[in-house]
Design a protein around this motif. Structure first.
Motif, PDB file in Angstrom:
ATOM      1  N   ILE A   1      22.349  34.899  21.793  1.00 45.96           N
ATOM      2  CA  ILE A   1      22.696  33.500  22.055  1.00 45.96           C
ATOM      3  C   ILE A   1      23.251  32.843  20.796  1.00 45.96           C
ATOM      4  N   LEU A   2      22.666  33.173  19.651  1.00 45.68           N
ATOM      5  CA  LEU A   2      23.142  32.616  18.384  1.00 45.68           C
ATOM      6  C   LEU A   2      24.394  33.373  17.945  1.00 45.68           C
ATOM      7  N   THR A   3      25.506  33.061  18.594  1.00 45.61           N
ATOM      8  CA  THR A   3      26.756  33.742  18.291  1.00 45.61           C
ATOM      9  C   THR A   3      27.879  32.739  18.082  1.00 45.61           C
ATOM     10  N   TYR A   4      28.905  33.200  17.423  1.00 47.27           N
ATOM     11  CA  TYR A   4      30.103  32.410  17.193  1.00 47.27           C
ATOM     12  C   TYR A   4      30.718  31.978  18.529  1.00 47.27           C
ATOM     13  N   ASP A   5      30.739  32.876  19.508  1.00 42.60           N
ATOM     14  CA  ASP A   5      31.339  32.571  20.809  1.00 42.60           C
ATOM     15  C   ASP A   5      30.625  31.418  21.514  1.00 42.60           C
ATOM     16  N   VAL A   6      29.317  31.395  21.451  1.00 40.74           N
ATOM     17  CA  VAL A   6      28.556  30.318  22.098  1.00 40.74           C
ATOM     18  C   VAL A   6      28.865  28.985  21.423  1.00 40.74           C
ATOM     19  N   LEU A   7      28.878  28.976  20.103  1.00 39.76           N
ATOM     20  CA  LEU A   7      29.164  27.732  19.386  1.00 39.76           C
ATOM     21  C   LEU A   7      30.617  27.295  19.620  1.00 39.76           C
ATOM     22  N   SER A   8      31.521  28.231  19.708  1.00 40.07           N
ATOM     23  CA  SER A   8      32.920  27.902  20.016  1.00 40.07           C
ATOM     24  C   SER A   8      33.036  27.266  21.396  1.00 40.07           C
ATOM     25  N   TYR A   9      32.302  27.808  22.351  1.00 44.00           N
ATOM     26  CA  TYR A   9      32.313  27.255  23.698  1.00 44.00           C
ATOM     27  C   TYR A   9      31.755  25.828  23.707  1.00 44.00           C
ATOM     28  N   LEU A  10      30.651  25.603  23.014  1.00 45.43           N
ATOM     29  CA  LEU A  10      30.071  24.263  22.950  1.00 45.43           C
ATOM     30  C   LEU A  10      31.041  23.276  22.301  1.00 45.43           C
ATOM     31  N   THR A  11      31.738  23.725  21.283  1.00 46.07           N
ATOM     32  CA  THR A  11      32.734  22.876  20.622  1.00 46.07           C
ATOM     33  C   THR A  11      33.858  22.522  21.590  1.00 46.07           C
ATOM     34  N   TYR A  12      34.344  23.523  22.308  1.00 43.93           N
ATOM     35  CA  TYR A  12      35.392  23.292  23.313  1.00 43.93           C
ATOM     36  C   TYR A  12      34.929  22.276  24.355  1.00 43.93           C
ATOM     37  N   GLU A  13      33.709  22.445  24.844  1.00 50.94           N
ATOM     38  CA  GLU A  13      33.169  21.518  25.836  1.00 50.94           C
ATOM     39  C   GLU A  13      33.077  20.103  25.271  1.00 50.94           C
ATOM     40  N   GLY A  14      32.692  19.989  24.014  1.00 51.22           N
ATOM     41  CA  GLY A  14      32.605  18.670  23.387  1.00 51.22           C
ATOM     42  C   GLY A  14      33.953  17.976  23.328  1.00 51.22           C
ATOM     43  N   VAL A  15      34.979  18.706  22.948  1.00 48.21           N
ATOM     44  CA  VAL A  15      36.325  18.126  22.876  1.00 48.21           C
ATOM     45  C   VAL A  15      36.806  17.742  24.278  1.00 48.21           C
ATOM     46  N   THR A  16      36.606  18.623  25.238  1.00 45.52           N
ATOM     47  CA  THR A  16      37.035  18.363  26.616  1.00 45.52           C
ATOM     48  C   THR A  16      36.321  17.144  27.191  1.00 45.52           C
ATOM     49  N   LEU A  17      35.019  17.054  26.975  1.00 46.79           N
ATOM     50  CA  LEU A  17      34.267  15.913  27.496  1.00 46.79           C
ATOM     51  C   LEU A  17      34.666  14.612  26.825  1.00 46.79           C
TER      52      LEU A  17
END
Length: 153
Positions: free
Chosen positions: A7-23
């Motif tokens: 879970i503690l991966t670059y991909d997960v954090l990248s996804y959360l960042t993407y979601e933040g920008v989109t929201l």
């Protein structure tokens, strides 16, 4: 650590960042429409900030654990260096702090936003000490914050 290293991966954090920008974008678009219900967007945005905070807190917490094996320590170091190179994550917090509006956002959201940004800055600082090849200079990043704009809220 073996329970959360997937879970503690670059991909997960990248996804959360993407979601933040989109929201953030969706919230801005809906805020311009009269009669639009912003609560779902505000709630999701708060959840994204909280998820990023918990992700970063987990890294910080595991860095303090003394009985981790060398593979786990290497994973954490690598993740910290990857985070230091994530310009989108740094910019997300600059954007969210600049877009904070006390008439629609809660004080709890602002508190979580500031605390999460602080944890990110601490991780960036520790990454610079690890000698990341593309570690950013914190002073350059901090100049992106418009403290006069934030203080007026």
């Amino acid at each position: 650590m073996e329970h959360i290293d997937t879970i503690l991966t670059y991909d997960v954090l990248s996804y959360l960042t993407y979601e933040g920008v989109t929201l953030c974008e969706q919230l801005e678009l809906n805020a311009r429409q009269e009669g639009s219900d912003l609560k779902p967007y505000l709630r999701r945005m708060h959840l994204v900030v909280t998820a990023i905070r918990e992700f970063l807190q987990a890294i910080d917490t595991y860095n303090k654990v003394t009985h981790l094996n060398e593979d786990d320590r290497a994973h954490l170091r690598q993740l910290q260096l990857q985070i230091s190179e994530m310009s989108d994550l740094r910019c997300l917090f600059v954007l969210l702090l600049r877009r904070f509006n006390p008439s629609i956002h809660s004080k709890q959201y602002l508190q979580d936003l500031v605390v999460t940004n602080h944890i990110l800055l601490l991780i960036l600082d520790s990454s610079a000490k690890l000698g990341g090849s593309q570690s950013i200079r914190l002073s350059e990043h901090i100049t992106q914050y418009d403290f006069n704009l934030i203080a007026n809220h």
